[in-house]
Design a protein around this motif. Structure first.
Motif, PDB file in Angstrom:
ATOM      1  N   PHE A 121      58.505 -13.036  28.397  1.00  0.00           N
ATOM      2  CA  PHE A 121      58.221 -12.812  27.075  1.00  0.00           C
ATOM      3  C   PHE A 121      56.543 -11.790  27.180  1.00  0.00           C
ATOM      4  N   ALA A 122      56.377 -12.451  27.740  1.00  0.00           N
ATOM      5  CA  ALA A 122      54.780 -11.886  27.275  1.00  0.00           C
ATOM      6  C   ALA A 122      55.207  -9.899  28.440  1.00  0.00           C
ATOM      7  N   CYS A 123      56.330  -9.253  28.606  1.00  0.00           N
ATOM      8  CA  CYS A 123      56.280  -8.272  29.302  1.00  0.00           C
ATOM      9  C   CYS A 123      57.374  -7.726  28.004  1.00  0.00           C
ATOM     10  N   GLY A 124      57.325  -8.299  27.302  1.00  0.00           N
ATOM     11  CA  GLY A 124      58.379  -7.688  26.320  1.00  0.00           C
ATOM     12  C   GLY A 124      56.965  -7.270  24.785  1.00  0.00           C
ATOM     13  N   ILE A 125      55.733  -7.274  25.296  1.00  0.00           N
ATOM     14  CA  ILE A 125      54.803  -7.720  23.746  1.00  0.00           C
ATOM     15  C   ILE A 125      54.636  -6.898  23.216  1.00  0.00           C
ATOM     16  N   ALA A 126      54.835  -5.547  24.167  1.00  0.00           N
ATOM     17  CA  ALA A 126      54.876  -3.992  23.295  1.00  0.00           C
ATOM     18  C   ALA A 126      55.664  -3.975  21.972  1.00  0.00           C
ATOM     19  N   HIS A 127      56.646  -4.630  21.968  1.00  0.00           N
ATOM     20  CA  HIS A 127      56.830  -5.129  20.712  1.00  0.00           C
ATOM     21  C   HIS A 127      56.939  -6.173  19.354  1.00  0.00           C
ATOM     22  N   LEU A 128      55.707  -6.276  19.807  1.00  0.00           N
ATOM     23  CA  LEU A 128      55.859  -7.867  19.063  1.00  0.00           C
ATOM     24  C   LEU A 128      53.916  -7.600  18.734  1.00  0.00           C
ATOM     25  N   LEU A 129      53.317  -6.310  19.915  1.00  0.00           N
ATOM     26  CA  LEU A 129      52.285  -5.451  18.598  1.00  0.00           C
ATOM     27  C   LEU A 129      52.184  -4.795  18.365  1.00  0.00           C
ATOM     28  N   LYS A 130      53.743  -4.056  17.783  1.00  0.00           N
ATOM     29  CA  LYS A 130      53.495  -3.677  16.463  1.00  0.00           C
ATOM     30  C   LYS A 130      53.311  -3.522  15.009  1.00  0.00           C
ATOM     31  N   GLY A 131      52.428  -2.846  14.944  1.00  0.00           N
ATOM     32  CA  GLY A 131      52.316  -2.862  13.199  1.00  0.00           C
ATOM     33  C   GLY A 131      53.080  -2.421  12.045  1.00  0.00           C
ATOM     34  N   SER A 132      52.785  -2.282  11.514  1.00  0.00           N
ATOM     35  CA  SER A 132      53.476  -2.001   9.765  1.00  0.00           C
ATOM     36  C   SER A 132      52.720  -1.096   9.420  1.00  0.00           C
ATOM     37  N   ALA A 133      53.488  -0.001   8.528  1.00  0.00           N
ATOM     38  CA  ALA A 133      53.480   1.437   7.881  1.00  0.00           C
ATOM     39  C   ALA A 133      53.501   1.726   6.950  1.00  0.00           C
ATOM     40  N   THR A 134      53.102   1.847   6.174  1.00  0.00           N
ATOM     41  CA  THR A 134      53.018   2.423   4.448  1.00  0.00           C
ATOM     42  C   THR A 134      52.854   3.983   3.996  1.00  0.00           C
ATOM     43  N   GLU A 135      53.668   4.985   3.885  1.00  0.00           N
ATOM     44  CA  GLU A 135      53.609   6.580   3.834  1.00  0.00           C
ATOM     45  C   GLU A 135      53.766   7.077   2.091  1.00  0.00           C
ATOM     46  N   ASN A 136      52.218   7.324   2.144  1.00  0.00           N
ATOM     47  CA  ASN A 136      52.177   7.229   0.429  1.00  0.00           C
ATOM     48  C   ASN A 136      51.995   5.828   0.420  1.00  0.00           C
ATOM     49  N   ALA A 137      51.127   5.149   0.515  1.00  0.00           N
ATOM     50  CA  ALA A 137      50.484   4.039  -0.423  1.00  0.00           C
ATOM     51  C   ALA A 137      50.199   4.084  -2.197  1.00  0.00           C
ATOM     52  N   SER A 138      49.575   5.224  -1.337  1.00  0.00           N
ATOM     53  CA  SER A 138      48.417   5.946  -3.001  1.00  0.00           C
ATOM     54  C   SER A 138      48.462   7.557  -2.691  1.00  0.00           C
ATOM     55  N   THR A 139      48.549   8.101  -3.661  1.00  0.00           N
ATOM     56  CA  THR A 139      48.633   9.862  -3.027  1.00  0.00           C
ATOM     57  C   THR A 139      47.614  10.261  -2.174  1.00  0.00           C
ATOM     58  N   GLY A 140      48.727  10.534  -1.099  1.00  0.00           N
ATOM     59  CA  GLY A 140      47.784  11.105  -0.090  1.00  0.00           C
ATOM     60  C   GLY A 140      47.622  10.443   1.369  1.00  0.00           C
ATOM     61  N   VAL A 141      47.578   8.796   0.714  1.00  0.00           N
ATOM     62  CA  VAL A 141      46.745   7.926   1.012  1.00  0.00           C
ATOM     63  C   VAL A 141      47.815   6.593   1.661  1.00  0.00           C
ATOM     64  N   ASP A 142      47.495   6.436   3.236  1.00  0.00           N
ATOM     65  CA  ASP A 142      48.610   5.596   4.064  1.00  0.00           C
ATOM     66  C   ASP A 142      47.507   4.544   4.477  1.00  0.00           C
ATOM     67  N   VAL A 143      48.550   3.314   4.125  1.00  0.00           N
ATOM     68  CA  VAL A 143      47.963   2.193   5.412  1.00  0.00           C
ATOM     69  C   VAL A 143      49.128   1.480   6.780  1.00  0.00           C
ATOM     70  N   HIS A 144      48.578   1.126   7.237  1.00  0.00           N
ATOM     71  CA  HIS A 144      49.102   0.685   8.371  1.00  0.00           C
ATOM     72  C   HIS A 144      48.125  -0.604   8.814  1.00  0.00           C
ATOM     73  N   SER A 145      48.885  -1.404   9.676  1.00  0.00           N
ATOM     74  CA  SER A 145      48.641  -2.401  10.423  1.00  0.00           C
ATOM     75  C   SER A 145      48.451  -2.871  11.636  1.00  0.00           C
ATOM     76  N   VAL A 146      47.912  -3.228  12.601  1.00  0.00           N
ATOM     77  CA  VAL A 146      47.347  -3.111  13.875  1.00  0.00           C
ATOM     78  C   VAL A 146      47.038  -4.852  14.377  1.00  0.00           C
ATOM     79  N   ARG A 147      47.088  -5.366  15.319  1.00  0.00           N
ATOM     80  CA  ARG A 147      46.930  -6.107  16.113  1.00  0.00           C
ATOM     81  C   ARG A 147      46.036  -5.920  17.119  1.00  0.00           C
ATOM     82  N   GLN A 148      44.897  -6.678  17.226  1.00  0.00           N
ATOM     83  CA  GLN A 148      43.932  -6.372  18.033  1.00  0.00           C
ATOM     84  C   GLN A 148      43.363  -8.091  18.869  1.00  0.00           C
TER      85      GLN A 148
END
Length: 506
Positions: A121-148
């Motif tokens: 299961f841990a060998c596939g952790i890259a998929h589970l550590l993926k964050g999310s991203a929203t382009e142009n959440a505000s004009t010219g502003v992007d938002v993304h999340s990560v797990r560290q």
């Protein structure tokens, strides 16, 4: 048994593993490691003092920045290599477990295989550590999340699963970018050291995986060290509560899995031969030394006499002895455990339970003075008897008799533990109602030991779990990481230059 100084020079001393190499203990304190099938002392274990614990944590802390910044691609390659090595040499690890814990080889091999599931299961952790991203959440502003990752992860593991339980935690912790200090049970320490050497062979950098041997002194040092960020524990409920309260009081994220009293309900419409087979498997496998063992069978209606007879017949056919031989069940882990289980059987008899199969009188296939109790079946057990109220952690199966499904459900829901449960029935409606109404974290339908596969999470309710996060699966990934949200605005584009080569991960 703890001895203040080394008095036996005929057996080896087991060492710690720190920063990629064995480290000889300096505390002058040792405990005996025994083969429970023979009673023979096979090694002395050096027990850490507070300074040795601090040095081990410091080694893990020093290794953390470089491992955290190692790419997911490189981390995953090491995980895959570790998996390949473990798969090829699983038999070695099973033999170590049998020699120190006592469970039969087939059971030890099964333990290793279940731990291997979490590695995969841990060998596939890259998929589970993926964050999310929203382009142009505000004009010219992007938002993304990560797990560290958080940093140093302490794992305090029990004697009954010296390989599988640590593997519930450290593959995910390491894959996510943390470093690990594993404190194995002093009764079964060799598996942890073997795993450490396998990690080195797989290419894991020094200091990412460390082994600290010890007793309460080492545990308290890990719970209070400010450089330890997470604590994972499996053991009895009183100690789990102590670990949780102490660790959280010192600012740590803690998952502490405690004890259990697992019930198996058998309804009148069930296949009684199947139920009897599974009650024996779940009650007496690994000599009952499983947190998911069935220790209380609740027979509903007029089936009890027939069911008890079938279970008794099967229990008497089991061979108890040295786990390295052709036996069905091995010894208990220590002489103290043997004495405790015998004491509970005596207490049950005094309090009015009927001893249908008496493990105190079992024939044993072993040499020496091992720590054996054979399969024991008690009938007419009530909820006020100590064999029911206490977690025995031995091969003792208690039968409670009730008239209705509602009474069976009430017995389970009133119990302070909520680890695992099972119902045996051919009625889909009854099974569906049970899984909805029962107040237990893991439920089996015609499955007596409902330990989930690695991509689901393991953990109970009530006094069987302290903390908000279960082991492995998605919850395990979240436990060993923390989220971060980044809001970005770029005013000018940048140019990285020309490179016509095919892009590669590194």
């Amino acid at each position: 048994m703890v001895t203040p100084t080394r008095t036996d020079t005929s057996v080896p001393i087991l060492t710690h593993w720190v920063a990629g190499k064995p480290v000889i203990g300096t505390s002058g304190r040792y405990s005996e490691v025994t083969n429970p099938a023979t009673g023979e002392v096979t090694a002395l274990l050096a027990l850490a003092d507070a300074d040795e614990a601090a040095a081990t944590v410091a080694a893990a802390k020093d290794a953390f920045p470089a491992w955290r910044d190692t790419s997911l691609a490189k981390r995953t390659r090491i995980l895959f290599k570790f998996r390949e090595l473990l798969d090829a040499r699983a038999g070695e690890l099973a033999e170590i477990i049998t020699d120190e814990h006592g469970k039969v080889l087939s059971d030890a091999a099964g333990e290793v295989a279940r731990g291997q599931e979490v590695v995969e299961f841990a060998c596939g952790i890259a998929h589970l550590l993926k964050g999310s991203a929203t382009e142009n959440a505000s004009t010219g502003v992007d938002v993304h999340s990560v797990r560290q990752p958080l940093g140093v992860a302490a794992i305090i593991s029990p004697f009954n699963f010296p390989a599988m339980v640590p593997m519930w935690f450290f593959p995910i912790a390491i894959a996510a970018g943390n470093t690990v200090v594993l404190k194995p049970s002093e009764k079964v320490p060799t598996a942890a050291r073997w795993i450490a050497e396998l990690w080195r062979e797989a290419g894991l950098p020094d200091g990412v995986f460390n082994v600290l041997n010890g007793d309460k002194i080492a545990v308290d040092a890990l719970l209070t060290d400010p450089d330890v960020k997470t604590v994972s524990f499996v053991g009895s409920t009183p100690i789990a509560r102590y670990v949780y309260e102490t660790g959280t009081a010192h600012g740590k994220r803690v998952q502490a899995l405690g004890g259990a009293k697992n019930h198996m309900v058998v309804l009148p419409d069930a296949d009684l031969d199947l139920a009897a087979d599974q009650a024996v498997n779940a009650g007496f496998g690994s000599a009952g030394e499983r947190c998911m063992a069935i220790s209380a069978l609740v027979a509903v209606g007029d089936i009890a006499d027939t069911l008890v007879g079938k279970i008794a017949q099967r229990a008497r056919e089991l061979r108890t002895g040295d786990g390295r031989r052709s036996c069905d069940m091995g010894p208990l882990v220590t002489r103290e455990a043997q004495d405790r289980v015998i004491g509970y059987i005596q207490a049950g008899e005094r309090e009015g339970a009927t001893v249908v199969v008496d493990g105190r009188k079992a024939e044993i296939d072993a040499d020496g003075k091992g720590f054996f109790v054979g399969p024991t079946l008690l009938d007419y057990v009530t909820t006020d008897m100590t064999v029911y109220t206490d977690e025995i952690f031995g091969p003792v199966l208690s039968v409670l008799r009730v008239d209705t499904y509602e009474q069976a459900l009430d017995v389970i829901n009133r119990n302070p533990y909520g680890n695992g449960t099972a119902i045996f029935t051919n009625d889909g409606g009854a099974a569906r109602r049970f899984q909805n109404e029962v107040e237990v974290g893991m439920v089996g339908i015609n499955v007596p030991v409902p330990v989930p596969v690695a991509y689901y999470s393991f953990g109970g309710w009530k006094n069987s779990l302290f903390g908000d996060t279960h082991a492995h699966g998605t919850e395990g990934v979240h436990f060993f990481t923390r989220g971060k949200v980044v809001t970005t605005r770029w005013l000018d584009p940048s140019h990285a230059g020309l490179n016509l080569g095919f892009p590669q991960n590194a």
